[in-house]
Scaffold this active site. Sequence first.
Site, PDB file in Angstrom:
ATOM      1  N   TYR A 226       0.804  -1.281  -0.163  1.00 39.48           N
ATOM      2  CA  TYR A 226      -0.072  -0.071  -0.128  1.00 39.48           C
ATOM      3  C   TYR A 226       0.825   1.171   0.143  1.00 39.48           C
ATOM      4  CZ  TYR A 226      -4.619  -1.947   0.814  1.00 39.48           C
ATOM      5  OH  TYR A 226      -5.817  -3.036   0.705  1.00 39.48           O
TER       6      TYR A 226
ATOM      7  N   LYS B 246       3.260 -15.053   4.303  1.00 38.09           N
ATOM      8  CA  LYS B 246       3.814 -16.098   3.313  1.00 38.09           C
ATOM      9  C   LYS B 246       5.289 -16.059   3.541  1.00 38.09           C
ATOM     10  CE  LYS B 246       2.488 -18.057  -0.646  1.00 38.09           C
ATOM     11  NZ  LYS B 246       1.772 -19.316  -0.506  1.00 38.09           N
TER      12      LYS B 246
ATOM     13  N   ASP C  78      -2.646 -18.423   2.394  1.00 36.04           N
ATOM     14  CA  ASP C  78      -3.415 -19.335   1.734  1.00 36.04           C
ATOM     15  C   ASP C  78      -4.218 -20.187   2.378  1.00 36.04           C
ATOM     16  OD1 ASP C  78      -1.029 -20.311   1.918  1.00 36.04           O
ATOM     17  OD2 ASP C  78      -0.567 -21.195   0.004  1.00 36.04           O
TER      18      ASP C  78
ATOM     19  N   ASP D  96      -6.442  -6.845   4.460  1.00 41.74           N
ATOM     20  CA  ASP D  96      -7.450  -6.391   3.665  1.00 41.74           C
ATOM     21  C   ASP D  96      -8.312  -7.459   3.081  1.00 41.74           C
ATOM     22  OD1 ASP D  96      -9.116  -4.336   2.206  1.00 41.74           O
ATOM     23  OD2 ASP D  96      -7.760  -4.875   0.430  1.00 41.74           O
TER      24      ASP D  96
ATOM     25  N   ASP E 179     -12.094  -9.221   4.639  1.00 45.07           N
ATOM     26  CA  ASP E 179     -13.407  -9.128   3.994  1.00 45.07           C
ATOM     27  C   ASP E 179     -13.978 -10.444   3.890  1.00 45.07           C
ATOM     28  OD1 ASP E 179     -13.577  -6.460   3.594  1.00 45.07           O
ATOM     29  OD2 ASP E 179     -14.000  -6.304   1.590  1.00 45.07           O
TER      30      ASP E 179
HETATM   31  C1  IPM Z   1     -10.557  -0.965   3.265  1.00 49.31           C
HETATM   32  C2  IPM Z   1     -10.538  -0.539   2.123  1.00 49.31           C
HETATM   33  C3  IPM Z   1      -9.527   0.252   1.467  1.00 49.31           C
HETATM   34  C4  IPM Z   1      -8.116  -0.553   1.829  1.00 49.31           C
HETATM   35  C5  IPM Z   1      -9.525   0.847   0.477  1.00 49.31           C
HETATM   36  C6  IPM Z   1     -10.739   1.621   0.061  1.00 49.31           C
HETATM   37  C7  IPM Z   1      -8.348   1.808   0.043  1.00 49.31           C
HETATM   38  O1  IPM Z   1     -10.864  -1.909   1.262  1.00 49.31           O
HETATM   39  O2  IPM Z   1     -10.484  -0.520   4.291  1.00 49.31           O
HETATM   40  O3  IPM Z   1     -10.405  -2.493   3.735  1.00 49.31           O
HETATM   41  O4  IPM Z   1      -7.899  -1.233   1.015  1.00 49.31           O
HETATM   42  O5  IPM Z   1      -7.507  -0.551   3.022  1.00 49.31           O
HETATM   43 MG    MG Z   2     -10.714  -3.428   2.131  1.00 47.43          MG
END
Ligand code: IPM
Ligand code: MG
Length: 366
Positions: free
Chosen positions: A144, A193, A225, A249, A253
């Site tokens: 990032y 990893k 993984d 990230d 999710d």
């Molecule tokens: C999150 C989002 C952000 C990230 C994006 C929108 C920059 O996906 O907060 O998880 O990747 O950190």
């Molecule tokens: Mg995210």
Amino acid sequence: MQRHIAVLAGDGIGEEVMEQALRVLATIDDLFGHTFSTTKALVGGAAYDTYGTHFPDETKNVCRNADAILFGSVGGPVSEMQLDKWKNCEANSILAIRKAFGFNANFRPVKIYPDLCELSPLKEDVVGRGVDMLFVRELLGDCYFGEHMSGMEGSLRVASDVSRYSEDQIAAVADTAFKAAQARRKKLTSVHKANVLDASKLWRTVVHEVGISYPDVELEDMLVDNCAMQIIKDPSKFDVLVLPNMFGDILSDAAAVLPGSLGLLASASFNKDNFALYEPPGGSAQDIAGKGIANPIAQILCVAMMLRYSFGLSEEASLIEKSVETVLKGGFRTKDIYRGKGSLVGSREMTDQIITHASSVLCKSS
Ligand code: IPM
Ligand code: MG
């Protein structure tokens, strides 16, 4: 208690779910006799319209003068992505605010209550034992914030994003994660990893070094993984996970759908001084914005997290969390979690139920 909160509702459903969350905050304020004040500021596309930038200095100053930041969501509709207003809107807002305040650790709790496992996409025997895990994601390193490059190599287009970690960055988030594990079930899974990547080898080593100061916490290593698989196969075995930015990230999710909807989860980002921003990880959901049907629970649970972690008000936080749980058990459902049973309600009605429950519990106990 007197506290000041910067409120950055942002775009899409941000404004409407924030309105509901602030109603809950006002209720807690009344019930417990606190004095919470708020200042609203623009972020994302909403800020771009006024200032020509997604995270203006005016907003930064409002945040600087607050005890905590309550954040909604940012980002535009898919059909308008080519407009300057929405181009890089999420990265420009969210990454900039993380950098400006040094938010290096992101907490994403994922919990499935046994009574609510019908909402989960996983089978009942997988989630029936209860899932209660905490993702602690590093936020300021990895690809990032490493060097980004797009260019030409001869006639070929090439691009790269450098995934970089320094030991102090890893040690800082590891320390936070060990402390979090100490306060829970005392198990920490370090995700990386390290069978391939140097940055992951350093990650693995430094997390173990930090672990020496936390002998009461059981530390396990897990390749990313394999971790992706285990989160789906047997999520109840996890307690706290600590992850580099990119893996965090993605996996947070993946885990976020286990309770049934992104609309049920809150998250918090902390810096080393414990200043924090609270945001639902679900995004601006422009497709349902303005209809009054968005699930306000994620934003409401952000208020609970803020009360607990920034203001030390755990009784107030628990009251909100228990009220949310009771209302869900009572069968109230916004569209994202409606499965044909129970009462289908909008954002405001869902919040009314939560407020009514919280008020009645406190009246009974006093
Ligand atoms: C999150 C989002 C952000 C990230 C994006 C929108 C920059 O996906 O907060 O998880 O990747 O950190
Ligand atoms: Mg995210």
